[in-house]
Design a protein around this motif. Structure first.
Motif, PDB file in Angstrom:
ATOM      1  N   ASP A  33     -33.790  21.266  -9.095  1.00 37.70           N
ATOM      2  CA  ASP A  33     -33.594  22.469  -8.286  1.00 37.70           C
ATOM      3  C   ASP A  33     -33.555  22.068  -6.807  1.00 37.70           C
ATOM      4  OD1 ASP A  33     -33.553  24.909  -7.066  1.00 37.70           O
ATOM      5  OD2 ASP A  33     -35.413  25.650  -7.947  1.00 37.70           O
ATOM      6  N   VAL A  34     -32.481  21.345  -6.468  1.00 39.35           N
ATOM      7  CA  VAL A  34     -32.252  20.906  -5.085  1.00 39.35           C
ATOM      8  C   VAL A  34     -30.747  21.063  -4.836  1.00 39.35           C
ATOM      9  CG1 VAL A  34     -34.159  19.243  -5.139  1.00 39.35           C
ATOM     10  CG2 VAL A  34     -31.864  18.495  -5.807  1.00 39.35           C
ATOM     11  N   GLY A  35     -30.294  20.789  -3.636  1.00 35.80           N
ATOM     12  CA  GLY A  35     -28.861  20.748  -3.412  1.00 35.80           C
ATOM     13  C   GLY A  35     -28.273  19.611  -4.239  1.00 35.80           C
ATOM     14  N   TYR A  61     -35.607  22.783 -12.487  1.00 32.95           N
ATOM     15  CA  TYR A  61     -35.336  24.185 -12.734  1.00 32.95           C
ATOM     16  C   TYR A  61     -36.242  24.674 -13.849  1.00 32.95           C
ATOM     17  CZ  TYR A  61     -31.010  23.966  -9.999  1.00 32.95           C
ATOM     18  OH  TYR A  61     -30.090  23.835  -8.990  1.00 32.95           O
ATOM     19  N   ASP A  82     -36.421  21.678  -0.461  1.00 36.87           N
ATOM     20  CA  ASP A  82     -35.358  22.435   0.194  1.00 36.87           C
ATOM     21  C   ASP A  82     -34.343  21.527   0.886  1.00 36.87           C
ATOM     22  OD1 ASP A  82     -35.984  24.989  -0.511  1.00 36.87           O
ATOM     23  OD2 ASP A  82     -37.228  25.380   1.258  1.00 36.87           O
ATOM     24  N   GLU A 129     -29.966  26.138 -16.706  1.00 37.62           N
ATOM     25  CA  GLU A 129     -28.863  27.074 -16.966  1.00 37.62           C
ATOM     26  C   GLU A 129     -27.500  26.390 -17.009  1.00 37.62           C
ATOM     27  OE1 GLU A 129     -28.911  30.490 -14.518  1.00 37.62           O
ATOM     28  OE2 GLU A 129     -30.669  31.260 -15.557  1.00 37.62           O
ATOM     29  N   ARG A 130     -27.411  25.282 -16.310  1.00 41.17           N
ATOM     30  CA  ARG A 130     -26.108  24.607 -16.283  1.00 41.17           C
ATOM     31  C   ARG A 130     -25.871  23.836 -17.586  1.00 41.17           C
ATOM     32  NH1 ARG A 130     -27.378  22.884 -10.117  1.00 41.17           N
ATOM     33  NH2 ARG A 130     -26.364  24.646  -9.116  1.00 41.17           N
ATOM     34  N   PHE A 136     -31.643  31.164 -10.868  1.00 40.51           N
ATOM     35  CA  PHE A 136     -32.264  30.046 -10.147  1.00 40.51           C
ATOM     36  C   PHE A 136     -33.205  30.604  -9.093  1.00 40.51           C
ATOM     37  CE2 PHE A 136     -28.066  27.581 -10.757  1.00 40.51           C
ATOM     38  CZ  PHE A 136     -28.468  27.193 -12.018  1.00 40.51           C
ATOM     39  N   ASP A 137     -34.229  29.810  -8.825  1.00 44.06           N
ATOM     40  CA  ASP A 137     -35.163  30.203  -7.766  1.00 44.06           C
ATOM     41  C   ASP A 137     -34.510  30.148  -6.392  1.00 44.06           C
ATOM     42  OD1 ASP A 137     -37.166  30.736  -9.390  1.00 44.06           O
ATOM     43  OD2 ASP A 137     -38.346  28.935  -8.994  1.00 44.06           O
ATOM     44  N   ALA A 138     -33.488  29.346  -6.319  1.00 43.17           N
ATOM     45  CA  ALA A 138     -32.940  29.053  -5.004  1.00 43.17           C
ATOM     46  C   ALA A 138     -32.483  30.328  -4.300  1.00 43.17           C
ATOM     47  CB  ALA A 138     -31.767  28.105  -5.148  1.00 43.17           C
ATOM     48  N   ARG A 155     -29.956  25.599  -1.066  1.00 45.51           N
ATOM     49  CA  ARG A 155     -30.519  24.741  -2.116  1.00 45.51           C
ATOM     50  C   ARG A 155     -29.880  24.991  -3.481  1.00 45.51           C
ATOM     51  NH1 ARG A 155     -36.371  25.944  -3.058  1.00 45.51           N
ATOM     52  NH2 ARG A 155     -35.796  26.615  -5.157  1.00 45.51           N
ATOM     53  N   GLY A 156     -29.428  26.193  -3.730  1.00 47.66           N
ATOM     54  CA  GLY A 156     -28.889  26.506  -5.048  1.00 47.66           C
ATOM     55  C   GLY A 156     -27.471  26.027  -5.285  1.00 47.66           C
TER      56      GLY A 156
END
Lengths: 477, 464
Positions: free
Chosen positions: A69-71, A7, A50, A11-12, B93-95, B312-313
């Protein structure tokens, strides 16, 4: 070097404010940061951001979802491989990564990692081994070295606390994985190599080849009580002799893991799969057998395990439902069901079966004397007892006088037919002959349906049924 | 390679350097030294770069454990956050935003009723509810469900996996449910106990799934006879934390199918596990089961961690280190529980219209009670059955309307009073003063018999 897989802003992490927005929670010099950087770069280079689902463990890397920044799924302690199976089977196109530490993977999660590795499902496991519990504050890990001091081995680990567990070797001994390697991070050469291994482990999943496992020897400077540089030396000098680096298994040129299917929702296929048909069974009965009861008839079929009471009860239930009535069958439980005995309760109701139990049956079919002794007295006045006269010599004394008995030699008839197994069908025939609950043809149709897979058995079963019905019918008329 | 000269050299934002010094030994040109000044923002001493000898080898990047520690020059421009003080602005987030992929209801052609066991009926219901992911560990008396799924699901390109344990089972469900798929398991009491850790995580992370628990005799290994002694567990003890799940108690094979279908709807409506409890009797009972005329083709919920661009987010997680944040999350969960309590109470009333004696029972004991009621009515007694279908939330509203006339409540159950406790709690929370209450109980793998119920009712002072 740099990758958008992290990311832009964590933010988390404490709401992503200030320095925390770009710093990890790892202590200075911790190997986790490196392993995760290499993993992020591999995801980036393979273009699978993704599709990636990262399963975070419990331990220092519990917050992996802050960074990637993934699932993301955060798993219970040690269970990441099981969670990963859930994700991978839910979406076979997803790229599922378990990132686990030594407490998570090699202690509490041993069953999950071993069974998942043996399954061989294409997921990627990054196992970070730093020989100590970090998050909880420096306790012994399953990979702690003999002699190593931790807060739970204050004088150094002894054999009494067990020997360090060599996970890469253990996993490589399984059939499931296609690639197992142990790497380290203590110098430029090892880091470059670790990067390549992590990427390869991920590539193998992208290609669908199979389960890949990379053990990363990592530094925990804080809990080793060493400066980061000294911690690198410690890994090299103390861990590597016990945990040798290198490829432990590589069968990547073998057969790939089978393709995980993507579910179908075709209505016809679903109905066929659960056994539904459009075939409406023929009806032979003209009306509900009100000569037994106006709306609800109960039967008990009692014998020993192997007598076939349950199968006979099932055919009776099927016959009733085929005739358009409600019916239930339960194999009887309760204290009396111990000791290899087998009792079945069946209800046949005009509209709806209320209680499925048959405490006061209209009809008892007894395959042996103990069953008759036990349930005979429960038969309601005006009821009927059909028993196997081959094994029961005479009507018991304690039967109510208004209960009729119909002795039929189930065993004898079956023996004459040369098929001892069909004695339950003789009994079923006797039940029909004595009660006329439904026409013969109702039962014969149900018997044929039951034996659909064993067509050769149909004639002898039909004969058994008819003989039973005849012998009982003669007595009742 | 002629492009060597273009290789980027490092730069460092001091605030993002923890001063571990791993880059120092990685550099062959001695460009990096440990600093001497404490950074006021971090309280750490960052490294100092002198790039006069730097050849851009890049080894230091691979030695730095921090994502935003040492970085290649040239990224400054794109890396707009050089100054930590600027990071406070909103930066999503970009997601991407997840695209809705709703469930669809598909018509089913008519079929003849099935003649199947209760557990089998639940499995059929699950298949028609769109469940194609079943995980399980064999345990009597629930194994028929898993066996059926192992046979049926491959024909629909679904997945049945026999896990290494119930612990692994529930975590496979956590993964598949978190990915937005309709998944379930069949288990029995000792196995369900093992799943509680995972259920707590699922409730915390708001992951839907369906658990069918065919209750057997306990405690411990107990036996495989029918009991209802997990009611306390499913209504009050779903792992650690403030947990609840809708608990449904079918009574017939037909209802096993209907409730299995309903369970998936409720699980996804509330993003919460749903527990279906049966007893060993019901699981083994064969009966006529009519098939519905519609089935479900599930979509992918917006919140799912499905593993594609659109989702994805998303994050499935039960961890929340901020006490206030976790309290807020608990408030959110409790609001869900309150909505469930308001909207999902279900009960079946049998001959309650004029009933003065009300039997309260669920699962097979409810059917036995119906049998008893038939006989008691023949004797002229006004007896009815109040059958909670949801054990949690307890259907107190439906019961409350009956209590004016009722002179006696009789709880019929196969436990030491766990259903009665739920009833009493519900009455208490509703500020209802109940009529005299008594019970017919069996334990240890035995159901109360029809005769025991009749005998109890005939012995009541209201009847004598």
């Amino acid at each position: 070097m740099s990758t958008s897989v992290f990311y832009h802003q964590f933010e988390r992490h404490a709401n992503g404010e200030g320095v925390n927005a770009h710093s990890t929670t790892y202590c200075p010099g911790c190997g986790h940061g490196l392993a995760q950087k290499f993993l992020a770069e591999a995801i980036n280079e393979l273009g699978v951001q993704d599709r990636t689902v990262l399963v975070s463990p419990v331990g220092c890397s519990v917050f992996s979802y802050y960074y990637f920044d993934v699932g993301n799924t955060q798993a219970p302690h040690g269970r990441a491989p099981a969670v990963a199976i859930g994700h991978k089977t839910a979406n076979p196109d997803s790229i599922v990564i378990c990132y686990q530490g030594d407490g998570d993977l090699a202690s509490i999660g041993l069953a999950e990692i071993v069974s998942t590795a043996q399954l061989g499902i294409p997921i990627t496991v990054i196992f970070v081994n730093n020989a100590i519990y970090g998050m909880t504050g420096g306790q012994m890990a399953p990979t702690t070295l003999i002699g190593q001091r931790t807060t739970t081995t204050p004088k150094g680990r002894t054999l009494l606390a067990g020997q360090p567990l060599k996970m890469a070797e253990l996993i490589s001994g399984l059939d499931g994985p296609v690639y197992v390697e142990r790497v380290a991070l203590y110098d430029n050469r090892r880091r470059t190599h670790a990067k390549r291994s992590i990427k390869k482990a991920l590539e193998l999943q992208v290609a669908g080849t199979g389960f890949a496992f990379v053990e990363v020897l990592s530094e925990c400077p804080v809990h080793l009580g060493l400066e980061p540089e000294a911690a690198e030396d410690w890994v090299r000098d103390n861990m590597v002799p016990i945990f040798p680096l290198g490829v432990k298994k590589d069968t990547t040129d073998g057969a790939a893991f089978p393709v995980i299917p993507t579910a179908r929702f075709d209505p016809e296929a679903a109905l066929t799969a659960v056994g539904a048909t459009t075939e409406r069974p023929p009806r032979f009965a003209e009306e509900f057998p009100t000569h037994i009861d106006p709306e609800d008839i109960s039967f008990k079929l009692a014998g020993s395990g192997g007598d076939g009471a349950q199968t006979a009860a099932m055919i009776l239930t099927r016959s009733a439902i085929n005739e358009g009535y409600d019916s239930t069958h339960i194999p009887s439980y309760g204290p009396e069901s111990r000791g290899g005995t087998s009792y079945a309760d069946v209800h046949v109701a005009l509209k709806e079966v209320m209680s499925p139990a048959a405490p006061r049956p209209h009809v008892l079919v007894a395959f042996n004397a103990p069953s008759l002794a036990k349930f005979g007295p429960t038969v309601r006045p005006g009821g009927l007892v059909i028993y196997d006269s081959s094994v029961i010599s005479a009507r018991p004394d304690d039967l109510a006088t208004e209960v009729r008995t119909v002795p039929v030699p189930f065993t004898g008839v079956a023996a004459e037919l040369g098929a001892a197994l069909v004695k339950n069908v003789v009994a079923l025939g006797a039940l029909q002959g004595a009660t006329k609950v439904f026409p013969e043809e109702t039962f014969l149709t149900a018997i044929r349906a039951t034996l659909k897979q064993k067509c050769a058995m149909i004639p002898i079963n039909e004969e058994a049924f008819k003989l039973g019905a005849k012998l009982a019918g003669e007595q009742v008329c | 390679m002629t492009r060597v000269a273009e290789r980027p050299k490092p730069f460092v934002v001091p605030e993002y350097c923890k001063g571990c010094g791993r880059c120092i030994t990685s550099c062959t040109k001695a460009c990096i030294t440990m600093g001497t000044e404490i950074n006021p923002e971090t309280g750490l001493i960052p490294i100092v770069l002198d790039l006069s000898q730097c050849n851009g080898c890049g080894l230091c990047f691979d030695a730095c454990p921090e994502p935003y520690g040492l970085r290649p020059q040239g990224e400054e421009a794109a890396f707009e956050l050089l100054d930590p003080s600027t990071v406070l602005g909103p930066r999503p987030f970009d997601a991407p935003q997840p695209e809705p992929r709703p469930d669809t209801s598909v018509p089913l052609p008519e079929r003849e009723p099935l003649i199947v066991k209760g557990t089998y009926a639940a499995a059929v219901g699950a298949v028609l509810a769109g469940c194609r992911h079943v995980f399980g560990y064999p345990i009597t008396p629930s194994t028929e469900g898993a066996e059926l799924m192992a046979r049926v699901l491959p024909e629909l390109d679904g997945v049945f996996i026999q896990a290494v344990s119930e612990v692994a089972t529930v975590n496979m469900m956590y993964g598949a449910g978190g990915a937005g798929k309709r998944c379930m398991t069949f288990t029995s009491s000792p196995g369900f106990s093992l799943m509680l850790e995972g259920i707590s995580y699922m409730i915390g992370a708001e992951v839907p799934a369906v658990f069918v628990n065919v209750m057997r005799g306990g405690p411990g290994l107990g036996n495989i006879g029918p009991e209802q002694a997990d009611i306390k567990l499913v209504c009050r003890g779903l792992g650690h934390g403030n947990t609840h799940a809708i608990v449904l108690a079918p009574a017939t094979p037909q209802e096993m199918l209907d409730i299995a279908m309903l369970s998936f709807e409720l699980a996804f409506k509330y993003r919460n596990p749903v527990v279906v409890v049966g007893d060993g009797y019901l699981g083994q009972m064969t009966g006529k089961v009519r098939l519905p005329r519609r089935m479900v083709e599930p979509g992918i919920p917006e919140w799912a961690v499905f593993g594609d661009h659109s989702h994805r987010g998303n994050l499935i997680c039960s961890l929340n280190l901020s006490e206030l944040g976790l309290e807020q999350h608990n408030v959110h969960l409790n609001e869900k529980y309150e909505r469930m309590t308001a909207e999902e109470q279900r009960a079946d009333l049998y001959r309650c219209d004029d009933a003065e004696i009300l039997l309260v029972a669920c699962n097979t004991p409810a059917q036995l009670a119906k049998g008893a009621i038939k006989e008691l009515r023949d004797k002229g007694l006004k007896v009815g059955l109040f059958r909670p279908i949801t054990l949690w939330p307890f259907p107190i509203e439906a019961l409350r309307t009956l209590l004016d006339r009722v002179k006696r409540l009789v709880v019929v159950e196969a436990s030491s009073g766990q259903l009665e406790d739920e009833l009493r709690l519900a009455l208490s929370h509703a500020d209802v003063l109940p009529p005299p209450l008594s019970h017919v109980r069996r334990m240890g793998g035995i159901l109360p018999s029809q005769d025991e119920i009749i005998e109890h009712v005939l012995g009541l002072e209201e009847v004598r």
